[in-house]
Enzyme design. Structure first.
Site, PDB file in Angstrom:
ATOM      1  N   CYS A  65      59.756  40.564  32.905  1.00 42.77           N
ATOM      2  CA  CYS A  65      58.659  41.423  32.461  1.00 42.77           C
ATOM      3  C   CYS A  65      57.326  40.686  32.586  1.00 42.77           C
ATOM      4  O   CYS A  65      57.230  39.496  32.238  1.00 42.77           O
ATOM      5  CB  CYS A  65      58.888  41.837  31.005  1.00 42.77           C
ATOM      6  SG  CYS A  65      57.613  42.970  30.383  1.00 42.77           S
ATOM      7  N   CYS A  69      54.628  39.412  25.310  1.00 43.92           N
ATOM      8  CA  CYS A  69      54.990  39.630  23.906  1.00 43.92           C
ATOM      9  C   CYS A  69      55.792  38.437  23.386  1.00 43.92           C
ATOM     10  O   CYS A  69      56.870  38.120  23.897  1.00 43.92           O
ATOM     11  CB  CYS A  69      55.801  40.908  23.772  1.00 43.92           C
ATOM     12  SG  CYS A  69      55.006  42.360  24.525  1.00 43.92           S
ATOM     13  N   CYS A  72      59.698  38.429  22.565  1.00 40.70           N
ATOM     14  CA  CYS A  72      60.642  39.033  23.497  1.00 40.70           C
ATOM     15  C   CYS A  72      61.267  38.017  24.440  1.00 40.70           C
ATOM     16  O   CYS A  72      60.562  37.223  25.077  1.00 40.70           O
ATOM     17  CB  CYS A  72      59.943  40.126  24.302  1.00 40.70           C
ATOM     18  SG  CYS A  72      61.085  41.040  25.368  1.00 40.70           S
ATOM     19  N   CYS A 109      69.758  55.324  23.977  1.00 36.18           N
ATOM     20  CA  CYS A 109      68.388  54.860  24.184  1.00 36.18           C
ATOM     21  C   CYS A 109      68.325  54.091  25.499  1.00 36.18           C
ATOM     22  O   CYS A 109      68.961  53.046  25.641  1.00 36.18           O
ATOM     23  CB  CYS A 109      67.958  53.975  23.023  1.00 36.18           C
ATOM     24  SG  CYS A 109      68.081  54.793  21.414  1.00 36.18           S
ATOM     25  N   CYS A 142      66.905  59.079  24.417  1.00 33.85           N
ATOM     26  CA  CYS A 142      65.578  58.549  24.122  1.00 33.85           C
ATOM     27  C   CYS A 142      65.216  57.551  25.205  1.00 33.85           C
ATOM     28  O   CYS A 142      66.035  56.694  25.561  1.00 33.85           O
ATOM     29  CB  CYS A 142      65.578  57.866  22.752  1.00 33.85           C
ATOM     30  SG  CYS A 142      63.993  57.097  22.299  1.00 33.85           S
ATOM     31  N   CYS A 202      59.405  58.040  18.470  1.00 34.31           N
ATOM     32  CA  CYS A 202      60.142  56.978  17.775  1.00 34.31           C
ATOM     33  C   CYS A 202      59.279  55.732  17.853  1.00 34.31           C
ATOM     34  O   CYS A 202      58.929  55.282  18.951  1.00 34.31           O
ATOM     35  CB  CYS A 202      61.493  56.765  18.458  1.00 34.31           C
ATOM     36  SG  CYS A 202      62.441  55.345  17.862  1.00 34.31           S
ATOM     37  N   ARG A 272      65.716  53.471  10.883  1.00 32.48           N
ATOM     38  CA  ARG A 272      66.826  52.869  11.624  1.00 32.48           C
ATOM     39  C   ARG A 272      66.809  51.350  11.483  1.00 32.48           C
ATOM     40  O   ARG A 272      65.787  50.709  11.715  1.00 32.48           O
ATOM     41  CB  ARG A 272      66.722  53.250  13.103  1.00 32.48           C
ATOM     42  CG  ARG A 272      67.876  52.755  13.967  1.00 32.48           C
ATOM     43  CD  ARG A 272      67.649  53.126  15.424  1.00 32.48           C
ATOM     44  NE  ARG A 272      67.292  54.533  15.537  1.00 32.48           N
ATOM     45  CZ  ARG A 272      66.563  55.036  16.527  1.00 32.48           C
ATOM     46  NH1 ARG A 272      66.085  54.245  17.469  1.00 32.48           N
ATOM     47  NH2 ARG A 272      66.281  56.318  16.556  1.00 32.48           N
TER      48      ARG A 272
END
Length: 390
Positions: A65, A69, A72, A109, A142, A202, A272
């Site tokens: 990626c 972040c 992550c 998801c 999702c 979400c 969740r």
């Protein structure tokens, strides 16, 4: 405790607590923890009974990626030894999803690393959504693909997506300390795009990144204002090879207080328990079911989770039941779409009445000894030839 009685009353009326009340929940002592859980549990059971919704993650594209972040394992510059692979084909993703559905998952998801999807990526994911829905009757899908451009949320909705996930993660004030390659406002914009397209929004948070109580309250209040249907609460998994790999700030007791505060602020949404519950809640996971009405089944994106069979046994042993595909997750007023008023305080009459008790002085968040033995990189399921853990 007057504070808890006030919060229960507000939760049953969908009324927003004050910031002081939310901070006071995080500042309660371990001696009062079971009282806090019992109070938030009343609100949870009022809106969701004893149902637990199961969700299953399929990592469509792992690693590499370009975003930075800090939390992550898939970030730019990460040296975590995670699986790295490009896009799964629709039939591969559908096979992975089927394992989760067979284990009891009601929602799948679909997640892909990256800043955001290209239009070609949206086409690819649209084919995957169709394949999953064709193969699994009644399943919710999702998508979680990063920052959305104009028109992409509408295309995902047309393809059959039910929801879109994009977390705020932390407070606006501290967001720049966690990520520099995009902004907090970019994330808010994507959640709003999902809402506008008719997708169930979400959006949640990550706790344990060194944030203060004020940061946690800020992000949960911001989520309340955005008014998503589901709020995932992640607990940082400190991966070696990431900037936050040495952050071990959470105890099971603090995790429960964070979940309780989230339930009081967002009483009628799907709360969740997401990544990190096995690492930080550990043997206290069953207590968390009294606060949250939704969990992920089995493994996560790049880390291993508790065995799916153990999840099902935990739910049954704690006196809860798995939510079936024929059951509607959200309360009637939300499921009908009548609560998305843009202000996030639908039916609340504002948040100014009843200040409750003054917050106590916060305890030091020293955390427990690092449990690096509980952080396991995923080596099975999507992107491998091994069976998934579902």
């Amino acid at each position: 405790m007057d504070l808890l009685n006030t919060l229960v009353d507000k939760g049953l009326r969908r009324e927003l607590p004050t910031r002081d009340e939310a901070l006071a929940v995080l500042a309660t002592s371990d001696d009062d923890l079971l009282d806090v859980v019992a109070a938030a549990g009343k609100v949870r059971r009022h809106w969701f009974g004893r149902r637990v919704k199961l969700n299953y993650l399929v990592n469509l594209k792992s690693g590499l990626c370009p975003e930075d972040c800090s939390y992550c394992s898939q970030r730019l510059g990460s040296t975590a030894g995670i699986l790295k692979y490009t896009w799964l084909k629709p039939d591969q993703a559908s096979d992975a999803a089927a394992a989760g559905v067979a284990g009891g998952a009601k929602r799948v998801c679909l997640v892909a690393s990256g800043r955001g999807p290209t239009d070609r990526d949206v086409d690819r994911v649209s084919e995957t959504i169709k394949a999953i829905k064709d193969d699994n009757e009644g399943v919710e899908v999702c998508a979680c693909l990063g920052l959305l451009s104009d028109g992409q949320a509408e295309r995902l909705r047309e393809a059959g997506a039910d929801a879109y996930n994009h977390n705020l993660n932390t407070s606006e004030a501290t967001y720049g300390e966690i990520t520099t390659t995009h902004t907090y406002e970019d994330r808010v914009d994507t959640v709003q795009k999902a809402h506008a397209a008719g997708l169930s929004a979400c959006s949640g948070l990550i706790a344990g990144m060194g944030e203060t109580d004020e940061d946690l309250v800020d992000v949960v209040f911001s989520l309340r204002e955005l008014d998503p249907d589901s709020v995932p609460v992640n607990f940082l998994i400190p991966f070696e090879g990431t900037p936050l790999g040495k952050e071990w700030n959470l105890t099971p007791q603090r995790c429960l207080r964070i979940l309780a505060m989230t339930r009081f602020v967002c009483p009628d949404v799907e709360v969740r328990i997401a990544g990190g519950r096995e690492v930080h809640l550990r043997t206290m996971q069953p207590l968390a079911l009294h606060l949250a009405n939704s969990i992920f089944l089995g493994d996560y994106l790049t880390s291993e989770g508790q065995a799916g069979k153990a999840d099902l046994e935990m739910i049954a042993d704690a006196g809860f039941e798995v939510e079936g595909t024929g059951q509607v997750t959200l309360p009637e007023h939300r499921a009908a779409g009548g609560c998305h008023d843009g202000g996030g305080v639908c039916g609340s009459g504002g948040g100014a009445c009843g200040s409750g008790e003054e917050p106590q002085a916060a305890e030091a968040h020293t955390g427990a000894e690092p449990r690096t033995d509980l952080v396991a990189v995923r080596r099975r399921g999507a992107g491998t030839d091994l069976a998934p853990n579902a």
